[in-house]
Design an enzyme around this catalytic site. Structure first.
Site, PDB file in Angstrom:
ATOM      1  N   SER A  34       0.412   5.992  41.661  1.00  0.00           N
ATOM      2  CA  SER A  34      -0.788   6.498  40.981  1.00  0.00           C
ATOM      3  C   SER A  34      -2.074   6.209  41.751  1.00  0.00           C
ATOM      4  O   SER A  34      -3.161   6.474  41.243  1.00  0.00           O
ATOM      5  CB  SER A  34      -0.886   5.867  39.590  1.00  0.00           C
ATOM      6  OG  SER A  34      -0.743   4.456  39.699  1.00  0.00           O
ATOM      7  N   THR A  70      -4.392   3.879  37.333  1.00  0.00           N
ATOM      8  CA  THR A  70      -5.511   3.479  38.183  1.00  0.00           C
ATOM      9  C   THR A  70      -5.548   1.989  38.494  1.00  0.00           C
ATOM     10  O   THR A  70      -5.360   1.169  37.602  1.00  0.00           O
ATOM     11  CB  THR A  70      -6.816   3.767  37.406  1.00  0.00           C
ATOM     12  OG1 THR A  70      -6.729   5.057  36.870  1.00  0.00           O
ATOM     13  CG2 THR A  70      -8.027   3.608  38.284  1.00  0.00           C
ATOM     14  N   THR A 128      -7.834   5.862  42.447  1.00  0.00           N
ATOM     15  CA  THR A 128      -6.705   6.542  41.800  1.00  0.00           C
ATOM     16  C   THR A 128      -6.391   7.867  42.480  1.00  0.00           C
ATOM     17  O   THR A 128      -7.270   8.486  43.096  1.00  0.00           O
ATOM     18  CB  THR A 128      -7.024   6.809  40.310  1.00  0.00           C
ATOM     19  OG1 THR A 128      -5.852   7.286  39.658  1.00  0.00           O
ATOM     20  CG2 THR A 128      -8.123   7.827  40.135  1.00  0.00           C
ATOM     21  N   ARG A 146      -8.776  18.875  38.768  1.00  0.00           N
ATOM     22  CA  ARG A 146      -9.038  17.935  37.678  1.00  0.00           C
ATOM     23  C   ARG A 146      -9.533  16.591  38.234  1.00  0.00           C
ATOM     24  O   ARG A 146      -8.976  16.048  39.183  1.00  0.00           O
ATOM     25  CB  ARG A 146      -7.758  17.741  36.860  1.00  0.00           C
ATOM     26  CG  ARG A 146      -7.871  16.743  35.697  1.00  0.00           C
ATOM     27  CD  ARG A 146      -7.458  15.344  36.066  1.00  0.00           C
ATOM     28  NE  ARG A 146      -7.438  14.451  34.899  1.00  0.00           N
ATOM     29  CZ  ARG A 146      -7.306  13.116  34.989  1.00  0.00           C
ATOM     30  NH1 ARG A 146      -7.164  12.546  36.167  1.00  0.00           N
ATOM     31  NH2 ARG A 146      -7.314  12.376  33.915  1.00  0.00           N
ATOM     32  N   VAL A 147     -10.565  16.053  37.605  1.00  0.00           N
ATOM     33  CA  VAL A 147     -11.056  14.712  37.921  1.00  0.00           C
ATOM     34  C   VAL A 147     -11.100  13.925  36.613  1.00  0.00           C
ATOM     35  O   VAL A 147     -11.554  14.440  35.587  1.00  0.00           O
ATOM     36  CB  VAL A 147     -12.459  14.770  38.559  1.00  0.00           C
ATOM     37  CG1 VAL A 147     -13.023  13.360  38.750  1.00  0.00           C
ATOM     38  CG2 VAL A 147     -12.411  15.507  39.896  1.00  0.00           C
ATOM     39  N   GLY A 148     -10.612  12.693  36.650  1.00  0.00           N
ATOM     40  CA  GLY A 148     -10.597  11.864  35.439  1.00  0.00           C
ATOM     41  C   GLY A 148     -11.758  10.893  35.377  1.00  0.00           C
ATOM     42  O   GLY A 148     -12.819  11.106  35.978  1.00  0.00           O
ATOM     43  N   ASP A 149     -11.545   9.808  34.663  1.00  0.00           N
ATOM     44  CA  ASP A 149     -12.625   8.844  34.412  1.00  0.00           C
ATOM     45  C   ASP A 149     -12.933   7.935  35.595  1.00  0.00           C
ATOM     46  O   ASP A 149     -14.056   7.434  35.726  1.00  0.00           O
ATOM     47  CB  ASP A 149     -12.244   7.961  33.213  1.00  0.00           C
ATOM     48  CG  ASP A 149     -10.945   7.168  33.449  1.00  0.00           C
ATOM     49  OD1 ASP A 149     -10.014   7.725  34.062  1.00  0.00           O
ATOM     50  OD2 ASP A 149     -10.883   6.008  33.000  1.00  0.00           O
ATOM     51  N   THR A 154      -8.381   1.988  32.371  1.00  0.00           N
ATOM     52  CA  THR A 154      -7.230   2.637  32.997  1.00  0.00           C
ATOM     53  C   THR A 154      -6.495   3.417  31.918  1.00  0.00           C
ATOM     54  O   THR A 154      -6.638   3.133  30.729  1.00  0.00           O
ATOM     55  CB  THR A 154      -6.316   1.583  33.660  1.00  0.00           C
ATOM     56  OG1 THR A 154      -5.289   2.244  34.412  1.00  0.00           O
ATOM     57  CG2 THR A 154      -5.668   0.669  32.642  1.00  0.00           C
ATOM     58  N   GLY A 155      -5.725   4.413  32.320  1.00  0.00           N
ATOM     59  CA  GLY A 155      -4.985   5.199  31.336  1.00  0.00           C
ATOM     60  C   GLY A 155      -5.450   6.650  31.325  1.00  0.00           C
ATOM     61  O   GLY A 155      -5.895   7.186  32.349  1.00  0.00           O
ATOM     62  N   GLY A 207      -7.557   9.373  31.351  1.00  0.00           N
ATOM     63  CA  GLY A 207      -8.974   9.459  31.658  1.00  0.00           C
ATOM     64  C   GLY A 207      -9.774  10.278  30.664  1.00  0.00           C
ATOM     65  O   GLY A 207     -10.916   9.940  30.333  1.00  0.00           O
TER      66      GLY A 207
HETATM   67  N1  GLY Z   1      -7.409   6.925  34.597  1.00  0.00           N
HETATM   68  C1  GLY Z   1      -7.154   7.737  35.691  1.00  0.00           C
HETATM   69  C2  GLY Z   1      -7.265   9.166  35.437  1.00  0.00           C
HETATM   70  O1  GLY Z   1      -7.184   9.599  34.281  1.00  0.00           O
HETATM   71  O2  GLY Z   1      -7.438   9.910  36.378  1.00  0.00           O
END
Ligand code: GLY
Length: 326
Positions: free
Chosen positions: A63, A184, A202, A212-215, A235-236, A238
């Site tokens: 990940s 992450t 991550t 796509r981009v997460g948190d 983490t988790g 996003g």
């Molecule tokens: N927490 C990482 C993501 O959702 O990309």
């Protein structure tokens, strides 16, 4: 994994630096790799960068960095950020040619008036600052993608976002799956001069929709650091964190006087109350106040964190789980 040698609950005690707190059990060996320099007086900023760089290079972590699982189309993109304070933070997202997003993010912080660079611009910036282009897709991750393609492919909307095993073949049950799955790398450091720093790296959600981009690379979502309020990292899934500015919310709670555990609980309560919460959603946070009080919490069972201090390197369960038995 090394267990803490006694039954104390370090979550509740004020700690003095040097201290490193990292998400997931793989954080333990990353902390250990960063520890010699950090414990010899290194800065929290250098230490959190070193932790993420270690994880980026480990092909066994599916990940983060090299070894991370690709997007729906089999292509890799990496995200990351670093933060010392609201005035000193940097971030990159959708990096496709360079392995260490936090290293690039630190250059953004130090050498530009900006906070965030994305995509091609981030890669060009990294090359212009002497960072080498590297392949990001490991043979194992490519094979996992090919297996998924053979099974029909598709994006991650049908799997647990942090899951590297969508068919459940590796784990005996859901908790085993969570316990053995990772997301992450987020790390918080407190150095021997009392300085806080944080970083995230991550490869994002496996099989994500391209783009796509997460948190993780978004300041205030996956990471927030304020020398006057504290620091938090998430983490988790996003998308759940992004909906409530999770890390910023935790730090703001602490700035208003909350202990880290209560600050995290507030964040997780808001997530747990979502009407669209799914069984495959997971979020966990670590938070620390400037005085060294720290804690961690997770939405569901299965999260672990790593902490390193003068007593050694340890992997442990979070202080609480918001939805136990789920
Ligand atoms: N927490 C990482 C993501 O959702 O990309």
């Amino acid at each position: 994994m090394s267990e803490r040698p006694d039954n104390t609950t370090p979550h509740e005690a004020a700690a003095r630096g040097p201290l490193l707190l990292s998400t997931w059990s793989f954080g333990e060996r990353a902390n250990a790799a960063a520890w010699p320099d950090f414990s010899a007086g290194g800065s929290a900023l250098d230490a959190v960068e070193a932790v993420t760089v270690f994880c980026d290079e480990d092909p066994g972590i599916d990940s983060v960095g090299y070894g991370g699982l690709p997007d729906r189309d089999g292509d890799m993109s990496l995200d990351g950020c670093v933060m010392l304070s609201p005035e000193q933070c940097g971030s990159v997202c959708a990096v496709r040619k360079h392995l260490h997003p936090v290293r690039i993010a630190r250059l953004v912080m130090d050498r530009t008036p900006h906070v965030m660079l994305a995509g091609e611009g981030a890669d060009e910036f990294a090359s212009a600052h002497g960072l080498p282009e590297q392949p990001l897709l490991s043979p194992e991750a490519k094979k996992a993608w090919q297996v998924r393609q053979a099974q029909g492919g598709g994006d991650s909307s049908d799997v647990r976002p942090v899951d590297g095993d969508p068919d459940g073949a590796l784990f005996k049950d859901q908790e085993d799956r969570w316990r053995n799955n990772h997301d992450t790398i987020g790390v918080l450091g407190l150095d021997d001069q009392g300085r806080l720093a944080g970083a995230c790296s991550t490869s994002g959600m496996p099989w994500k929709v391209p783009g796509r981009v997460g948190d993780s690379p978004i300041i205030g979502h996956g990471l927030y650091v304020d020398p006057h309020g504290g620091a938090a990292v998430a983490t988790g899934t996003g998308e759940l964190v992004m909906a409530i500015c999770g890390s910023f919310l935790a730090v703001e709670q602490m700035r208003s006087g909350a202990m880290p555990q209560d600050a995290i609980r507030e964040v997780l309560e808001r997530i747990a109350s979502r009407s669209d919460l799914q069984a495959n959603h997971q979020v966990a946070l670590i938070a620390i106040r400037p005085d060294g009080h720290w804690s961690s919490g997770a939405l569901r069972p299965g999260f672990r964190l790593a902490f390193s201090d003068g007593s050694g390197h340890h992997t442990m369960d979070p202080a609480f789980v918001q939805l136990p038995g789920t």
